[in-house]
Design a protein around this motif. Sequence first.
Motif, PDB file in Angstrom:
ATOM      1  N   LEU A 294       0.811  -1.210   0.000  1.00  0.00           N
ATOM      2  CA  LEU A 294       0.000   0.000   0.000  1.00  0.00           C
ATOM      3  C   LEU A 294       0.845   1.261   0.000  1.00  0.00           C
ATOM      4  N   THR A 295       1.971   1.244   0.707  1.00  0.00           N
ATOM      5  CA  THR A 295       2.847   2.417   0.716  1.00  0.00           C
ATOM      6  C   THR A 295       3.427   2.654  -0.667  1.00  0.00           C
ATOM      7  N   GLY A 296       3.919   1.590  -1.306  1.00  0.00           N
ATOM      8  CA  GLY A 296       4.467   1.741  -2.647  1.00  0.00           C
ATOM      9  C   GLY A 296       3.443   2.264  -3.629  1.00  0.00           C
ATOM     10  N   ALA A 297       2.223   1.703  -3.566  1.00  0.00           N
ATOM     11  CA  ALA A 297       1.174   2.140  -4.494  1.00  0.00           C
ATOM     12  C   ALA A 297       0.751   3.581  -4.212  1.00  0.00           C
ATOM     13  N   ALA A 310      -2.413   5.227   6.392  1.00  0.00           N
ATOM     14  CA  ALA A 310      -2.344   3.768   6.487  1.00  0.00           C
ATOM     15  C   ALA A 310      -1.300   3.343   7.511  1.00  0.00           C
ATOM     16  N   THR A 311      -0.187   4.082   7.576  1.00  0.00           N
ATOM     17  CA  THR A 311       0.863   3.765   8.540  1.00  0.00           C
ATOM     18  C   THR A 311       0.342   3.888   9.971  1.00  0.00           C
ATOM     19  N   THR A 312      -0.371   4.973  10.254  1.00  0.00           N
ATOM     20  CA  THR A 312      -0.931   5.179  11.596  1.00  0.00           C
ATOM     21  C   THR A 312      -1.868   4.044  11.972  1.00  0.00           C
ATOM     22  N   LEU A 313      -2.722   3.658  11.032  1.00  0.00           N
ATOM     23  CA  LEU A 313      -3.670   2.574  11.275  1.00  0.00           C
ATOM     24  C   LEU A 313      -2.948   1.258  11.540  1.00  0.00           C
ATOM     25  N   MET A 314      -1.969   0.934  10.707  1.00  0.00           N
ATOM     26  CA  MET A 314      -1.289  -0.351  10.828  1.00  0.00           C
ATOM     27  C   MET A 314      -0.407  -0.423  12.064  1.00  0.00           C
ATOM     28  N   VAL A 315       0.195   0.699  12.466  1.00  0.00           N
ATOM     29  CA  VAL A 315       0.985   0.711  13.701  1.00  0.00           C
ATOM     30  C   VAL A 315       0.096   0.384  14.896  1.00  0.00           C
ATOM     31  N   ARG A 316      -1.071   0.999  14.935  1.00  0.00           N
ATOM     32  CA  ARG A 316      -1.996   0.741  16.038  1.00  0.00           C
ATOM     33  C   ARG A 316      -2.388  -0.733  16.073  1.00  0.00           C
ATOM     34  N   GLY A 372       8.043  -2.448   7.320  1.00  0.00           N
ATOM     35  CA  GLY A 372       7.336  -2.696   6.068  1.00  0.00           C
ATOM     36  C   GLY A 372       6.999  -1.413   5.323  1.00  0.00           C
ATOM     37  N   VAL A 373       6.598  -0.389   6.052  1.00  0.00           N
ATOM     38  CA  VAL A 373       6.274   0.895   5.432  1.00  0.00           C
ATOM     39  C   VAL A 373       7.514   1.488   4.757  1.00  0.00           C
ATOM     40  N   LEU A 374       8.641   1.465   5.446  1.00  0.00           N
ATOM     41  CA  LEU A 374       9.869   2.042   4.881  1.00  0.00           C
ATOM     42  C   LEU A 374      10.383   1.232   3.697  1.00  0.00           C
ATOM     43  N   ILE A 375      10.214  -0.084   3.761  1.00  0.00           N
ATOM     44  CA  ILE A 375      10.588  -0.905   2.605  1.00  0.00           C
ATOM     45  C   ILE A 375       9.683  -0.582   1.422  1.00  0.00           C
ATOM     46  N   GLY A 376       8.382  -0.463   1.673  1.00  0.00           N
ATOM     47  CA  GLY A 376       7.452  -0.116   0.608  1.00  0.00           C
ATOM     48  C   GLY A 376       7.741   1.239   0.000  1.00  0.00           C
ATOM     49  N   ALA A 377       8.278   2.148   0.814  1.00  0.00           N
ATOM     50  CA  ALA A 377       8.647   3.476   0.317  1.00  0.00           C
ATOM     51  C   ALA A 377       9.970   3.463  -0.434  1.00  0.00           C
TER      52      ALA A 377
END
Length: 452
Positions: A294-297, A310-316, A372-377
């Motif tokens: 999702l981050t990449g897209a 999405a990052t805030t949601l997934m961290v929670r 995962g977020v940073l990898i996707g970025a």
Amino acid sequence: MPSNSATVPSAGPREVLALAVPAFLALVAEPLFLMVDAAIVGRLGVVPLAGLGTASSVLLTAAGVFVFLAYGTTSVVARQVGAGSRRGAIEVGAGGVWLAAGLGVVGALVVGLLARPIAGVFGSSPAALDQAVTYLQISALGLPGMLLVLSATGILRGLQDTRTPLAVSVVGFGANAALSALLVLGLDLGIAGAAWGTVIAQWGMALALLVVVLHRGRGVGASLRPHVGRVVGAALDGAPLLVRTLALRAIILLTVYVAASFGDVPLAAYQVTTTIWSLLTFALDALAIAGQALTGASLGGGDADGARAATTLMVRWGVWGGVGLGVIVLALHRVIPHLFTQDPQVQAAIAGGLVVIALAQPLSGYIFVIDGVLIGAGDGRWLAGSMTLVLIAYVPVVALARALGEGHGDVVSVVVLWSAFTVFMLLRGACMAWRIRGDAWAVLGAERPRRS
């Protein structure tokens, strides 16, 4: 005619779950069947289980250092999807497949020919070393298949498809468990039977996923032939993640080395607790997989705000998921050891390690999501640098753990070792928290400049 366009997925709860739930089931399938392998080999005695611990660490390292074939591929494919080019997404992913094939052959030769000196680095007892070498020499044949699975899975995740890898994982790892039971217990092949079961399953999974990728590519007119530029591009994109993963594997191998120095009982207990930790890791990592895609897209489609939401949601979700898993492990920490061994000493050591693992799960949930977020970025360069610094900081920590754990009993040794590993996770989490607060990681566009 199939469309070459792709709709950028919104990053709300429904979209996260659509990716994370199948990813969770696929990721959990692997450690579950590895647990079956450990339980089957554990019936042969402490020495074969200790040998499996050493061999598994080597093989996971050999495959793990190339995990960028999945992670990096997911990122670059997802950016192309977000930018509206499904054909371009599959073509850029094909470079990773060809790179995986070449690296897999080289890795198989190295591990197969140098199995004894590589396994000997861990300082296991001679009997455990012999078991590890037998497992390694056979399992090396499956390394190319293992890497092809990584690259093909990365393509499909980038295409926002986590269901196909799930189906292949369930069938593949189910076959692995059945084959291991047949070959180890039915045909009395010992630890070699477990290795052959793994090899057969790995190649079956690789072929199934490659057929799916080929079909998707033909559907949008993508060329999957070897292309030097794409292969080199995949290597360059993956290099920072390779460094990051090498540093991570070095940390894990340092921990295994200390476990082996404590003796066969702590090493066997560490093998089982590591299997449990892997199960928990993969469960939480499902959100990281969703984060990558999702981050990449989102960034590929120019939506930085969507990526952050999405990052805030997934961290929670990751933190609360870690709390839930920790409670379960803590409640079962005296029950789980009986599934793997009948040796009372190993059981007690496993139970002690599981307590530490349970308490660290909320931290793990936070770390895996941000990773995962940073990898996707495509933030591989920062990930490589930060993990290298954490590795340097971990060396004195694990050295202290060895000094504190030696000569104080098997349970204390395992507890101290997992406590040291938790310190590593704290250091890693602090770095992640600092990075995600800024904006440098959220680079927009179909391709992230490699120097960004």
